[in-house]
Design an enzyme around this catalytic site. Structure first.
Site, PDB file in Angstrom:
ATOM      1  N   ASN A 108      -5.884   7.108   6.755  1.00 55.40           N
ATOM      2  CA  ASN A 108      -5.338   7.916   5.657  1.00 55.40           C
ATOM      3  C   ASN A 108      -5.264   7.119   4.363  1.00 55.40           C
ATOM      4  O   ASN A 108      -4.961   5.931   4.380  1.00 55.40           O
ATOM      5  CB  ASN A 108      -3.937   8.417   6.039  1.00 55.40           C
ATOM      6  CG  ASN A 108      -3.972   9.263   7.304  1.00 55.40           C
ATOM      7  OD1 ASN A 108      -4.997   9.836   7.621  1.00 55.40           O
ATOM      8  ND2 ASN A 108      -2.858   9.323   8.016  1.00 55.40           N
ATOM      9  N   VAL A 109      -5.500   7.809   3.260  1.00 53.19           N
ATOM     10  CA  VAL A 109      -5.478   7.136   1.957  1.00 53.19           C
ATOM     11  C   VAL A 109      -4.196   7.465   1.190  1.00 53.19           C
ATOM     12  O   VAL A 109      -4.042   7.080   0.030  1.00 53.19           O
ATOM     13  CB  VAL A 109      -6.709   7.534   1.090  1.00 53.19           C
ATOM     14  CG1 VAL A 109      -8.002   7.097   1.769  1.00 53.19           C
ATOM     15  CG2 VAL A 109      -6.732   9.027   0.800  1.00 53.19           C
ATOM     16  N   HIS A 125      -9.593   3.124   4.868  1.00 51.93           N
ATOM     17  CA  HIS A 125     -10.329   3.825   3.808  1.00 51.93           C
ATOM     18  C   HIS A 125      -9.665   3.662   2.447  1.00 51.93           C
ATOM     19  O   HIS A 125      -9.899   4.447   1.537  1.00 51.93           O
ATOM     20  CB  HIS A 125     -10.474   5.316   4.157  1.00 51.93           C
ATOM     21  CG  HIS A 125     -11.345   5.554   5.354  1.00 51.93           C
ATOM     22  ND1 HIS A 125     -11.128   6.569   6.255  1.00 51.93           N
ATOM     23  CD2 HIS A 125     -12.430   4.877   5.820  1.00 51.93           C
ATOM     24  CE1 HIS A 125     -12.059   6.522   7.225  1.00 51.93           C
ATOM     25  NE2 HIS A 125     -12.842   5.503   6.977  1.00 51.93           N
ATOM     26  N   CYS A 160     -11.761  -6.924 -13.502  1.00 55.34           N
ATOM     27  CA  CYS A 160     -10.806  -7.708 -12.719  1.00 55.34           C
ATOM     28  C   CYS A 160     -10.286  -8.876 -13.554  1.00 55.34           C
ATOM     29  O   CYS A 160     -11.065  -9.635 -14.119  1.00 55.34           O
ATOM     30  CB  CYS A 160     -11.506  -8.231 -11.463  1.00 55.34           C
ATOM     31  SG  CYS A 160     -10.514  -9.357 -10.472  1.00 55.34           S
ATOM     32  N   GLY A 200      -2.796  11.130  15.988  1.00 54.40           N
ATOM     33  CA  GLY A 200      -3.257  12.082  14.979  1.00 54.40           C
ATOM     34  C   GLY A 200      -4.667  11.848  14.493  1.00 54.40           C
ATOM     35  O   GLY A 200      -4.973  12.082  13.331  1.00 54.40           O
TER      36      GLY A 200
HETATM   37 ZN   LIG Z   1     -12.212  -9.723  -8.817  1.00 62.19          ZN
END
Ligand SMILES: [Zn+2]
Length: 265
Positions: A108-109, A125, A160, A200
């Site tokens: 689940n996300v 995920h 990043c 589930g």
């Molecule tokens: Zn990075």
């Protein structure tokens, strides 16, 4: 039913390295829609499904444009931020607190295991509440980036702060490989657990589906399945036994039983 709950609780207490695998079934009780059920997100909106399938290619082609589109497009899952953990999530947190459960691996996300408090958590995920660097794999909370400001300054995609790599949402898109760190750690867990509690999920979507099969391939592993309906795991003999029920009802009963057994020893 009572007997199976006792059996599962006893097996959990006796296990040295118990882990849980979870899927959509544990979140539907928190009002999170599934994708392919009768009132699923994609059953109701096939165009959204086609868009989802194209999304990762689009990101690779033009990450800047992908981010711009993302800011304006409505989320297909509605407002996940408002969803709260249900008794099933809370019971798994309790089992971790008791030292019984060593790790939860979820498909689940929605971030609900994290909200429930689980620390040893692998979000297979990804999570809607995080961003991830596609180069070095670092995760960030969404508020680490001021998206509106970046958009207004034409500075999409976000980069990043550590390695200047391109930032993506942490949720794994169709066609996108499972992030290496999560894939590796999940396989390690499946390779060393002596109990796997599957909650589930029918675990038919690969590569996640390989986890119960890796565990089954080893000796001395107990695999317990808790689902609303029997699944291929039941039919193929992957699970040792099957508990039919709702995770939000059965897991709290297991957590209670585990505490009772603990008091006796
Ligand atoms: Zn990075």
């Amino acid at each position: 039913m009572e007997e199976l709950i006792e059996r599962a609780s006893r097996d959990l207490v006796n296990a040295k390295h118990a882990i849980a695998l979870t899927g959509a079934g544990i979140s539907t009780e928190s009002g999170i829609p599934d994708f392919r059920g009768p009132s699923g997100v994609w059953t109701k909106d096939p165009e959204a499904e086609r868009r989802a399938y194209r999304s990762y290619d689009r990101f690779l082609e033009d990450p800047g444009a992908w981010w711009e589109e993302r800011l304006t497009a409505p989320s297909v899952l509605g407002s996940l931020e408002e969803a709260v953990p249900n008794p099933g999530h809370r019971a798994l947190f309790e089992l971790e607190e008791l030292g019984v459960l060593k790790c939860v691996i979820t498909q689940n996300v929605d971030g609900l295991h994290e909200k429930a408090g689980n620390k040893h958590l692998l979000e297979y995920h990804g999570s809607v509440s995080k961003f991830r660097c596609t180069a070095c794999g670092l995760r960030f909370n969404q508020d680490a980036f001021d998206l509106a400001k970046l958009a207004s300054e034409n500075r999409f995609p976000p980069n990043c702060p550590e390695c200047r790599g391109i930032i993506k949402t942490d949720t794994v898109s169709f066609g996108e490989p499972i992030p290496g760190d999560v894939a590796r750690k999940s396989l390690e867990e499946a390779g060393k657990c002596d109990l796997m509690l599957i909650c589930g999920t029918s675990a038919v979507v690969y590569p996640f589906a390989s986890l119960p099969r890796v565990a089954r391939g080893r000796t001395a592993v107990t695999i317990i399945e808790l689902n609303a309906e029997p699944t291929p795991l039941t039919g193929e003999g992957i699970s040792d036994y099957f508990i039919q029920g709702k995770t939000g009802e059965v897991l709290p009963r297991i957590a209670e039983e585990v505490k009772k057994i603990r008091k006796q020893v």
